[in-house]
Design a protein around this motif. Structure first.
Motif, short mmCIF file in Angstrom:
data_model
loop_
_atom_site.label_atom_id
_atom_site.label_comp_id
_atom_site.label_asym_id
_atom_site.label_seq_id
_atom_site.Cartn_x
_atom_site.Cartn_y
_atom_site.Cartn_z
N GLY A 1 20.07 0.48 8.84
CA GLY A 1 21.46 0.37 9.26
C GLY A 1 22.10 1.72 9.50
O GLY A 1 21.73 2.71 8.87
N PHE A 2 23.07 1.73 10.41
CA PHE A 2 23.71 2.99 10.80
C PHE A 2 24.96 2.71 11.62
O PHE A 2 25.13 1.63 12.15
N TYR B 1 26.76 4.65 21.84
CA TYR B 1 25.67 3.77 22.27
C TYR B 1 24.29 4.20 21.78
O TYR B 1 23.29 3.69 22.25
N VAL B 2 24.21 5.14 20.85
CA VAL B 2 22.92 5.55 20.29
C VAL B 2 23.03 5.69 18.77
O VAL B 2 24.12 5.85 18.23
N ALA B 3 21.88 5.68 18.12
CA ALA B 3 21.83 5.90 16.68
C ALA B 3 22.00 7.39 16.40
O ALA B 3 21.60 8.23 17.21
N PRO B 4 22.55 7.75 15.26
CA PRO B 4 22.67 9.17 14.91
C PRO B 4 21.29 9.82 14.84
O PRO B 4 20.32 9.20 14.38
N THR B 5 21.20 11.05 15.25
CA THR B 5 19.89 11.73 15.32
C THR B 5 19.23 11.90 13.95
O THR B 5 18.02 12.06 13.88
N ALA C 1 23.88 -2.34 12.77
CA ALA C 1 24.82 -1.24 12.89
C ALA C 1 26.27 -1.71 12.84
O ALA C 1 26.56 -2.89 12.92
N THR C 2 27.14 -0.72 12.75
CA THR C 2 28.57 -0.94 12.89
C THR C 2 29.06 -0.01 13.99
O THR C 2 28.43 1.00 14.29
N SER C 3 30.15 -0.38 14.61
CA SER C 3 30.71 0.46 15.66
C SER C 3 32.16 0.05 15.90
O SER C 3 32.50 -1.12 15.77
N LEU D 1 24.64 -1.98 20.18
CA LEU D 1 23.50 -1.17 19.80
C LEU D 1 23.02 -0.28 20.95
O LEU D 1 22.33 0.70 20.73
N GLY D 2 23.42 -0.61 22.17
CA GLY D 2 23.14 0.24 23.32
C GLY D 2 21.69 0.68 23.43
O GLY D 2 20.79 -0.13 23.46
N LYS D 3 21.47 1.97 23.45
CA LYS D 3 20.14 2.55 23.65
C LYS D 3 19.48 2.94 22.34
O LYS D 3 18.58 3.78 22.31
N SER D 4 19.89 2.33 21.25
CA SER D 4 19.37 2.70 19.94
C SER D 4 17.85 2.53 19.84
O SER D 4 17.16 3.42 19.34
N VAL D 5 17.32 1.40 20.27
CA VAL D 5 15.87 1.18 20.19
C VAL D 5 15.14 2.24 21.00
O VAL D 5 14.20 2.87 20.51
#
Length: 90
Positions: free
Chosen positions: A13-14, A19-23, A43-45, A50-54
Motif C-alpha cells: 500500500g502507498f 498517477y505513480v507510486a512513490p519511488t 493505494a490512497t489518493s 492507480l494510474g501507471k503504478s504497475v
C-alpha cells in the motif's frame, strides 16, 4: 530476503503521487527477491487512480506478478476489505 521469504502474496500500500507510486517503493522492491510472488497494490489518493503504478514498479521486481488492487479512499470496514481480498482469488 527474510521479510518476504515466507509469503506468496504481498499487499503493498502507498499514496499515489501524480498517477505513480512513490519511488521509495522501487527501492523496497529492489531490496528483496520477489520471484514467484504476487504483489497486490492498494493505494490512497486525493484525486487520481492507480494510474501507471504497475508499469512503474514492474522492473523493480522481476519475476513477480504485480497486479492493480484498488483505491482505498474513504472509510472501509473490515467486511468490505475482507470481501475485496477474498474476491482476488489468490
Amino acid at each position: 530476503d527474510a521479510p518476504v521469504a515466507g509469503h506468496d502474496v504481498i499487499f503493498l500500500g502507498f499514496p499515489v503521487w501524480w498517477y505513480v507510486a512513490p519511488t521509495i517503493l522501487n527501492t523496497f522492491l529492489e531490496s528483496y527477491d520477489f520471484t514467484g510472488k504476487t504483489i497486490v497494490l492498494f493505494a490512497t489518493s486525493g484525486g487520481s487512480g492507480l494510474g501507471k503504478s504497475v508499469a512503474g514498479l514492474n522492473s523493480s521486481a522481476p519475476g513477480a506478478k504485480i497486479v492493480n488492487g484498488r483505491m482505498l479512499n474513504g472509510r472501509l470496514d473490515e467486511a468490505e476489505l475482507k470481501a475485496w481480498a477474498e474476491g482476488l482469488k489468490l
